[in-house]
Design an enzyme around this catalytic site. Structure first.
Site, mmCIF file in Angstrom:
data_model
loop_
_atom_site.group_PDB
_atom_site.id
_atom_site.type_symbol
_atom_site.label_atom_id
_atom_site.label_comp_id
_atom_site.label_asym_id
_atom_site.label_seq_id
_atom_site.Cartn_x
_atom_site.Cartn_y
_atom_site.Cartn_z
ATOM 1 C CD GLN A 354 -3.018 0.330 -0.108
ATOM 2 O OE1 GLN A 354 -3.071 -0.859 -0.376
ATOM 3 N NE2 GLN A 354 -3.665 1.243 -0.798
ATOM 4 C CD GLU A 355 2.867 3.846 3.711
ATOM 5 O OE1 GLU A 355 3.285 4.763 2.985
ATOM 6 O OE2 GLU A 355 2.177 4.051 4.726
ATOM 7 C CB SER A 356 6.582 1.861 -1.657
ATOM 8 O OG SER A 356 6.797 0.485 -1.339
ATOM 9 C CE1 TYR A 455 -0.935 3.086 4.243
ATOM 10 C CE2 TYR A 455 -1.640 2.707 6.500
ATOM 11 C CZ TYR A 455 -0.660 2.692 5.529
ATOM 12 O OH TYR A 455 0.606 2.254 5.860
#
Length: 480
Positions: A354-356, A455
Site C-alpha cells: 500500500q505504501e510504495s 488505507y
C-alpha cells in the site's frame, strides 16, 4: 508514513459529485487457442522464455527514440494518459469554508452552525456541509453532535451537492449511538452512487446492524468487498496475445518486449507511467495480459495495480488465481522475513504494497522514502544514520517494521497502529477522544480522513490475501 494536510480530509472530497456509471457488461472468457501461452505458464516459466514467446508473436515495430532523453518522445497522444479536466469550483469553495471554520473557537462554530440550521436554504448547502464536518472537531460534545447531525440532514434535501458523505457520517454516528434503525433508514433512503466501492461501503455499514447484506455483487478485491463475500475464481485461463486492434498500442507492446529483453526496467516503468489506463482497460484481455506481465516483470507494479484493480472491479467474473498473483506479487519476502523481527512479516508485506507498491526508490512530497515510506526524523530512532539509507530495502524494512511494532504496542490494535502510521499518532489520539467506541471496525469508519480510512481497509485487505499466499513466513518466496 505520510503527513496529511487539513485539505486531505474526507470533507473536501465529499462535494465532488461523480456521474453514475453504467454497469459493465460481463466478459466472456474464451479458452486459450492452441499454442497460446497462458498467464499461469508465463508467471512460472521465467521472464526470458516469456519474452522469447512474445518476440515471436509481435509484428509491430517498437517506437523510435527509446534511447533518447525522453524514451516516450514518440509515444502517440492517443495512448498517453490525459490530464483530467474537472470543475472544482464546489471543491474549492468548500475547502475555503473548512479552512475558515477550523480556525474558529468551539463556541463560534456552534453558534454559526445553529444559525445555519435555523436559516437553512440549499444555497447554503456547501457551507452547511462543511460546518457539519468541522463540528466534529468538538466531538463528543453533545451540542456539537446535534448541530452537525441537523446540518447534514438539511443537506440531504438538496440536489446541488453530493450527499454521499453526509449520509455515511449520519449512518456511522447513528450506529455509534445504538440507533441502528435510523442508520439503516439513512442508507436505504439515500443509496450510494453506482460506483461499486461506495455501494460496498453502504452494505458494510448495514452489516453493523445485522441487516441482511448481499455481497455477491461487491468488488471481491476491494477494501469493503472482501469483508462482504468470498473471492470468486474463474476456471478459464488468461492467455497472452499480441494484437490490440490498434497500431499505436501494438507498437507500445513491441517497445515493452524490446526493453524487457534489454533489461531496461526503469524505461519500462517510465513508459508505464505514461499509459492511458482508461483506454488500456478497453483493449482485448489477451493483449492486456501481455502488457501486464511485462510491466510486472519490470517492477512497474503501481501501473499494474491501477489497471488491473479497476478492470477486475468491473469484471469480477474474470478473476483467476494467476490474475490475483499479478495484483499481489511476492516481492522482497525474504528481506521482509529477515528484517521484521518485531512485527508480523505478512502485515509488513501488506503495508509495503500500500505504501510504495514495492518501489524501493519511492519518494513522497512529504519526503517519505523507500518501501515503507518512512521520513528520516522517524527512521533515525530505529537505527537509520542517513536519509539515503532509507532507499536500502533491508534498512527501510527494519526501521519501518520496528516503528510499526511500536505503534501496535502503544495503541494495542493493528487498526489504530495502521491509522497512526498513515496520519500520525497524535491525530489518532485526537480521534479516539472525539469518537469513543469499543468497536474498532466502527472506529475506522468514523475516521474523518478519507485517505487514512481507506488505507486501513486496504492494508487489511492486502493482509487477508497475503495470508492465503504466504501461509508460513519461513517459506520464503522469490524476488522476481
Amino acid at each position: 508514513m505520510r503527513k496529511l494536510l487539513v485539505l486531505s480530509l474526507v470533507f473536501v472530497t465529499a462535494c465532488a459529485s461523480k456521474p453514475r456509471q453504467p454497469a459493465s457488461e460481463p466478459v466472456v472468457l474464451t479458452p486459450p487457442p492452441e499454442g497460446a501461452l497462458t498467464l499461469d505458464q508465463a508467471l512460472t516459466q521465467g521472464q526470458d522464455s516469456t519474452v522469447e514467446y512474445l518476440q515471436a508473436q509481435v509484428k509491430a515495430e517498437p517506437f523510435a527514440g527509446l534511447n533518447s532523453k525522453d524514451p516516450a518522445v514518440e509515444m502517440p497522444a492517443a495512448i498517453r494518459a490525459e490530464r483530467l479536466k474537472t470543475d472544482n469550483s464546489d471543491k474549492k469553495q468548500q475547502s475555503a469554508f473548512l479552512r475558515k471554520f477550523r480556525g474558529w473557537s468551539t463556541q463560534k462554530r456552534l453558534s454559526h452552525g445553529e444559525e445555519l440550521v435555523a436559516d437553512f436554504t440549499c444555497d447554503k448547502s456547501l457551507e452547511s456541509q462543511a460546518m457539519g464536518y468541522m463540528l466534529e472537531l468538538d466531538f463528543p460534545d453533545q451540542n456539537a453532535r446535534d448541530v452537525s447531525k441537523n446540518l447534514h440532514e438539511k443537506v440531504l434535501g438538496c440536489e446541488n451537492v453530493s450527499k454521499t458523505e453526509s449520509v455515511f457520517r449520519l449512518a456511522v454516528f447513528a450506529i455509534q449511538q445504538n440507533e441502528c434503525p435510523r442508520a439503516v433508514e439513512y442508507l436505504d433512503k439515500y443509496p450510494a452512487p453506482a460506483e461499486r466501492g461506495m455501494r460496498d461501503r453502504q452494505a458494510y455499514l448495514k452489516s453493523f446492524c445485522s441487516a441482511a447484506v448481499d455481497g455477491k455483487n461487491a468488488n471481491p478485491l476491494g477494501g469493503y468487498g472482501i469483508l462482504l463475500g468470498t473471492i470468486p475464481s474463474s476456471p478459464t485461463q488468461w492467455y497472452l496475445g499480441a494484437s490490440s486492434g490498434d497500431a499505436d498500442w501494438d507498437r507500445l507492446l513491441a517497445s515493452l518486449v524490446k526493453l524487457t529483453a534489454e533489461e531496461r526496467s526503469s524505461t519500462v516503468q517510465y513508459l508505464a507511467s505514461k499509459m492511458n489506463l482508461e483506454k488500456f482497460r478497453n483493449l482485448p484481455l489477451p493483449f492486456q495480459t501481455s502488457v501486464l506481465v511485462l510491466l510486472s516483470a519490470n517492477g512497474a507494479d503501481l501501473s499494474v495495480f491501477q489497471a488491473l484493480h479497476k478492470y477486475l472491479s468491473d469484471h469480477p467474473e474474470s478473476i483467476t488465481a494467476s490474475a490475483a498473483n499479478l495484483l499481489f506479487p511476492i516481492r522482497y519476502w525474504k528481506e521482509i522475513v529477515e528484517n521484521s523481527k518485531s512485527a508480523d512479516p505478512i502485515l509488513v508485506k501488506a503495508l509495503i504494497r500500500q505504501e510504495s507498491a514495492f518501489n524501493k526508490a519511492a519518494r513522497s512530497r512529504a519526503r517519505a522514502s523507500g518501501l515503507m515510506q518512512l521520513i528520516y526524523p522517524t527512521a533515525k530512532h530505529f537505527g537509520v544514520k542517513k536519509p539515503v539509507q532509507l532507499l536500502n530495502p533491508e534498512t527501510n524494512i527494519h526501521a519501518g517494521s520496528e516503528f510499526l511494532a511500536q505503534l501496535i504496542s502503544d495503541f494495542g490494535s493493528v487498526e489504530l497502529a495502521l491509522a497512526a502510521y498513515n496520519a500520525g499518532p497524535g491525530m489518532v489520539r485526537q480521534w479516539q477522544k472525539r469518537y469513543p467506541t469499543e468497536n474498532i471496525d466502527l472506529f475506522v469508519e468514523m475516521i474523518p480522513y478519507t485517505e487514512t480510512r481507506e488505507y486501513v481497509r486496504l492494508v487489511k485487505r492486502n493482509y487477508k490475501i497475503y495470508q492465503s499466499i504466504l501461509v508460513k513466513p519461513q517459506l520464503l518466496g522469490g524476488n522476481p
